[in-house]
Design an enzyme around this catalytic site. Structure first.
Site, PDB file in Angstrom:
ATOM      1  N   LYS A 101      77.369  91.152  56.393  1.00 48.16           N
ATOM      2  CA  LYS A 101      77.356  92.503  56.977  1.00 48.16           C
ATOM      3  C   LYS A 101      76.928  93.552  55.945  1.00 48.16           C
ATOM      4  O   LYS A 101      76.086  94.405  56.235  1.00 48.16           O
ATOM      5  CB  LYS A 101      78.755  92.850  57.510  1.00 48.16           C
ATOM      6  CG  LYS A 101      78.922  94.307  57.878  1.00 48.16           C
ATOM      7  CD  LYS A 101      80.334  94.645  58.255  1.00 48.16           C
ATOM      8  CE  LYS A 101      81.273  94.924  57.120  1.00 48.16           C
ATOM      9  NZ  LYS A 101      81.310  96.276  56.568  1.00 48.16           N
ATOM     10  N   ASN A 102      77.507  93.497  54.766  1.00 50.88           N
ATOM     11  CA  ASN A 102      77.239  94.567  53.807  1.00 50.88           C
ATOM     12  C   ASN A 102      75.810  94.523  53.258  1.00 50.88           C
ATOM     13  O   ASN A 102      75.250  95.560  52.899  1.00 50.88           O
ATOM     14  CB  ASN A 102      78.260  94.527  52.669  1.00 50.88           C
ATOM     15  CG  ASN A 102      79.628  95.014  53.142  1.00 50.88           C
ATOM     16  OD1 ASN A 102      79.751  95.567  54.233  1.00 50.88           O
ATOM     17  ND2 ASN A 102      80.659  94.797  52.337  1.00 50.88           N
ATOM     18  N   CYS A 119      86.398 101.941  56.622  1.00 52.02           N
ATOM     19  CA  CYS A 119      87.799 101.546  56.631  1.00 52.02           C
ATOM     20  C   CYS A 119      88.632 102.535  55.825  1.00 52.02           C
ATOM     21  O   CYS A 119      88.209 103.021  54.778  1.00 52.02           O
ATOM     22  CB  CYS A 119      87.938 100.158  56.045  1.00 52.02           C
ATOM     23  SG  CYS A 119      87.691  98.892  57.283  1.00 52.02           S
ATOM     24  N   ASP A 169      87.626  92.917  48.888  1.00 53.21           N
ATOM     25  CA  ASP A 169      87.584  92.605  50.318  1.00 53.21           C
ATOM     26  C   ASP A 169      88.279  91.277  50.654  1.00 53.21           C
ATOM     27  O   ASP A 169      88.417  90.929  51.823  1.00 53.21           O
ATOM     28  CB  ASP A 169      86.124  92.566  50.812  1.00 53.21           C
ATOM     29  CG  ASP A 169      85.541  93.962  50.971  1.00 53.21           C
ATOM     30  OD1 ASP A 169      86.281  94.947  50.768  1.00 53.21           O
ATOM     31  OD2 ASP A 169      84.339  94.072  51.288  1.00 53.21           O
ATOM     32  N   ARG A 224      84.428  94.742  63.564  1.00 51.71           N
ATOM     33  CA  ARG A 224      83.419  95.486  62.799  1.00 51.71           C
ATOM     34  C   ARG A 224      82.665  94.559  61.854  1.00 51.71           C
ATOM     35  O   ARG A 224      81.517  94.835  61.501  1.00 51.71           O
ATOM     36  CB  ARG A 224      84.095  96.573  61.956  1.00 51.71           C
ATOM     37  CG  ARG A 224      84.591  97.744  62.759  1.00 51.71           C
ATOM     38  CD  ARG A 224      85.156  98.785  61.860  1.00 51.71           C
ATOM     39  NE  ARG A 224      84.229  98.994  60.752  1.00 51.71           N
ATOM     40  CZ  ARG A 224      84.422  99.834  59.754  1.00 51.71           C
ATOM     41  NH1 ARG A 224      85.530 100.534  59.706  1.00 51.71           N
ATOM     42  NH2 ARG A 224      83.538  99.971  58.801  1.00 51.71           N
ATOM     43  N   ARG A 267      87.328 107.746  49.354  1.00 49.20           N
ATOM     44  CA  ARG A 267      86.047 107.089  49.086  1.00 49.20           C
ATOM     45  C   ARG A 267      84.997 108.155  48.757  1.00 49.20           C
ATOM     46  O   ARG A 267      84.150 108.490  49.572  1.00 49.20           O
ATOM     47  CB  ARG A 267      85.661 106.211  50.276  1.00 49.20           C
ATOM     48  CG  ARG A 267      86.689 105.114  50.500  1.00 49.20           C
ATOM     49  CD  ARG A 267      86.362 104.187  51.620  1.00 49.20           C
ATOM     50  NE  ARG A 267      85.433 103.147  51.240  1.00 49.20           N
ATOM     51  CZ  ARG A 267      85.207 102.064  51.974  1.00 49.20           C
ATOM     52  NH1 ARG A 267      85.819 101.888  53.105  1.00 49.20           N
ATOM     53  NH2 ARG A 267      84.325 101.146  51.581  1.00 49.20           N
ATOM     54  N   PRO A 268      85.061 108.671  47.536  1.00 51.25           N
ATOM     55  CA  PRO A 268      84.127 109.729  47.159  1.00 51.25           C
ATOM     56  C   PRO A 268      82.681 109.224  47.055  1.00 51.25           C
ATOM     57  O   PRO A 268      82.443 108.011  46.993  1.00 51.25           O
ATOM     58  CB  PRO A 268      84.644 110.183  45.796  1.00 51.25           C
ATOM     59  CG  PRO A 268      85.522 109.101  45.301  1.00 51.25           C
ATOM     60  CD  PRO A 268      85.971 108.292  46.464  1.00 51.25           C
ATOM     61  N   ILE A 275      90.283  98.484  42.839  1.00 48.77           N
ATOM     62  CA  ILE A 275      89.096  99.179  43.366  1.00 48.77           C
ATOM     63  C   ILE A 275      89.479 100.344  44.277  1.00 48.77           C
ATOM     64  O   ILE A 275      88.983 101.449  44.119  1.00 48.77           O
ATOM     65  CB  ILE A 275      88.165  98.198  44.131  1.00 48.77           C
ATOM     66  CG1 ILE A 275      87.879  96.942  43.298  1.00 48.77           C
ATOM     67  CG2 ILE A 275      86.869  98.898  44.559  1.00 48.77           C
ATOM     68  CD1 ILE A 275      87.031  97.143  42.073  1.00 48.77           C
ATOM     69  N   GLN A 280      78.781 109.700  42.949  1.00 54.50           N
ATOM     70  CA  GLN A 280      77.799 108.909  42.188  1.00 54.50           C
ATOM     71  C   GLN A 280      76.468 108.811  42.938  1.00 54.50           C
ATOM     72  O   GLN A 280      75.400 108.776  42.333  1.00 54.50           O
ATOM     73  CB  GLN A 280      78.338 107.500  41.888  1.00 54.50           C
ATOM     74  CG  GLN A 280      79.560 107.480  40.999  1.00 54.50           C
ATOM     75  CD  GLN A 280      79.334 108.192  39.682  1.00 54.50           C
ATOM     76  OE1 GLN A 280      78.368 107.932  38.966  1.00 54.50           O
ATOM     77  NE2 GLN A 280      80.204 109.132  39.364  1.00 54.50           N
ATOM     78  N   ARG A 300      80.889 102.931  56.827  1.00 50.18           N
ATOM     79  CA  ARG A 300      80.545 103.259  55.451  1.00 50.18           C
ATOM     80  C   ARG A 300      79.031 103.175  55.193  1.00 50.18           C
ATOM     81  O   ARG A 300      78.451 104.014  54.530  1.00 50.18           O
ATOM     82  CB  ARG A 300      81.288 102.257  54.551  1.00 50.18           C
ATOM     83  CG  ARG A 300      81.367 102.651  53.122  1.00 50.18           C
ATOM     84  CD  ARG A 300      82.236 103.851  52.947  1.00 50.18           C
ATOM     85  NE  ARG A 300      82.165 104.336  51.589  1.00 50.18           N
ATOM     86  CZ  ARG A 300      82.435 105.574  51.247  1.00 50.18           C
ATOM     87  NH1 ARG A 300      82.804 106.443  52.160  1.00 50.18           N
ATOM     88  NH2 ARG A 300      82.353 105.940  49.998  1.00 50.18           N
TER      89      ARG A 300
END
Ligand code: UD1
Length: 433
Positions: free
Chosen positions: A22-23, A116, A305, A397, A121-122, A327, A125, A92
């Site tokens: 997925k990612n 999620c 994950d 998801r 979750r800045p 993380i 960067q 995301r």
């Protein structure tokens, strides 16, 4: 909303085929619109996040044809540079459209991503990277992310922290940015290499993906390509944990064993047997497993994950384990649910201290997020009696036909809608044995 009703206690056995990552696919779908020529993506997982991403690019003007369940053909020639789809806020990977559109059109407007709820979750960067390429970046009222440039120019960017998302996003934009871009302190996850390989198959010039430094010589344009997404390391790892937790015997097919090394090492350390083949792994557990100390890190470290699934396994192992989450700052929300099933886990800051118990008892539990949801299903598969896992939409998801696959491995699990009577479903399952 739907839920899973699970009757625990059956070891999983048989073969399971892992879908595309997925990612990786999120980055690849975003990259696909960077060319005006047709792109065919194979091994695309049929999961909510990906389908929302496909809908979003369709709404932007791309032609998206589903050739079969796992193959799409995308033509991005008519794409606009504005993403309006409100669903994008719920995932995301939507921010990858920013890098893709900025590279292609020198301007982009995308709703700020969600995903999620596992901690803050800045995105500073990502912003830093785009600014160094010459873009003006703003987050406007209502959480709209905008980036634009009259001219982009290759740059030397040193990320302050290792970020998967920022690495992929800036790599996307830099592929079509004139000159040489050097990215330092980048993430090395397999899906970063996969997105880079895909971009290279479209004519990009990216070297070093998978190492600490990525060098990108910008090209004028990208061309069409046919590309297959790599297998999902986290889906594979989840089935490995499910095999170990249920004292089962699973052959997990269509994987790249190298990507699973951190998971394999920990499973072996606590007493499971993991047999690696060329493109499959077999996981066998016969005895109760032992304790371990786990710390999540960026690849090749133990993946965050996989943290909830591993914690669930250790909740049932012999002895005291610790799991340190390095993380994300809020990734232990599922622990309360496990505790209600009989687990003995204490969370202190970013460390979970787990005293292994010999059994869990079925309960009604709620998925707080995607991976934690999968972990709670594993708990339900092991627990005595019936469990109901609520909010399975989170799980869907990122896991394709999770309950269908589990059922084919012998699990007693049914998906029911919220208004269905779960007791009736449970009674039916009892008669089935
Ligand atoms: C991606 C994955 C997610 C996985 C995570 C870590 C996708 C769509 N999601 O998420 O499944 O859990 O990698 O492997 O691929 N950070 C900052 N500033 C930034 C960016 C990140 O402080 O600008 C922090 C995050 O808050 C987090 C850490 O860096 O603490 C890692 O985040 P990152 O690698 O960016 O994760 P995502 O890309 O969001």
């Amino acid at each position: 909303m739907s839920k899973y009703v699970i009757k625990g206690g059956k070891p999983l056995a048989g073969d399971v085929i892992i879908n595309g990552a997925k990612n990786a696919a999120l980055g690849i779908v975003a990259a696909a619109i960077m060319t005006d020529e047709p792109v065919t993506i194979e091994n695309l997982p049929d999961v909510w996040d990906i389908n929302v991403m496909l809908d979003a690019i369709r709404n932007m003007g791309a032609i998206v044809d589903r050739i079969d369940k796992h193959t799409v053909r995308i033509v991005g020639s008519m794409c606009r540079s504005i993403v309006e789809d409100e669903n994008m806020r719920r995932m995301r990977g939507s921010y990858y459209l920013l890098g893709a559109l900025l590279g292609k059109y020198k301007q982009a407007q995308v709703p700020l991503p969600g995903g999620c709820n596992i901690g803050s979750r800045p995105v500073e960067q990502h912003i830093k990277g785009f600014r160094q390429l010459g873009a003006k970046v703003e987050i406007t009222y209502g959480g709209i992310f905008t980036a634009e440039a009259t001219e982009l120019k290759g740059s030397h960017i040193f990320f302050d922290i290792v970020s998967v998302g920022a690495t992929i996003n800036v790599m996307l934009a830099a592929s079509l940015t004139p000159g040489m871009t050097i990215l330092e302190n980048v993430a090395k996850e397999p899906h970063i290499v996969d997105v880079a390989n895909f971009l290279n198959s479209m004519g990009a010039n990216i070297k070093g993906a998978g190492t600490d430094v990525i060098k990108i010589r910008g090209v004028e344009k990208l061309h069409g390509s046919t590309y297959a997404v790599i297998p999902d390391q986290i889906e594979a790892g989840t089935f490995m944990m499910a095999a170990a937790a249920t004292k089962g015997d699973l052959l997990i097919k269509n994987v790249i064993p190298k990507h699973l090394e951190a998971i394999t090492a920990k499973l072996t350390e606590i007493g499971a047997e993991v047999i690696e083949n060329d493109d499959s792994v077999r996981v066998v557990a016969t005895e109760r497993l032992t304790s371990a100390q786990i710390k999540t890190f960026a690849y090749p470290g133990f993946p965050t994950d996989m943290q909830p699934q591993m914690t669930t396994l250790l909740a049932l192992s012999n002895g005291t384990s610790t799991v340190t989450e390095n993380i994300f700052d809020n990734r232990f929300k599922y622990v309360d649910e496990l505790t209600r099933m009989g687990a003995s886990i204490k969370v202190e800051g970013n460390i979970a201290i787990i005293t292994g118990v010999s059994k869990l008892t079925g309960a009604t539990i709620c998925s707080p997020d995607l991976r934690a949801g999968a972990a709670l299903v594993i708990a339900g598969l092991v627990a005595e009696g019936f469990s109901t896992v609520e909010q399975v939409e989170y799980i869907e998801r990122g896991y394709e036909e999770f309950e269908v696959k589990l059922k084919s491995l012998g699990a007693q699990i049914e998906k029911v809608s919220d208004d269905e009577d779960e007791d009736r479903v449970a009674r039916k399952m009892s008669f089935a044995g």
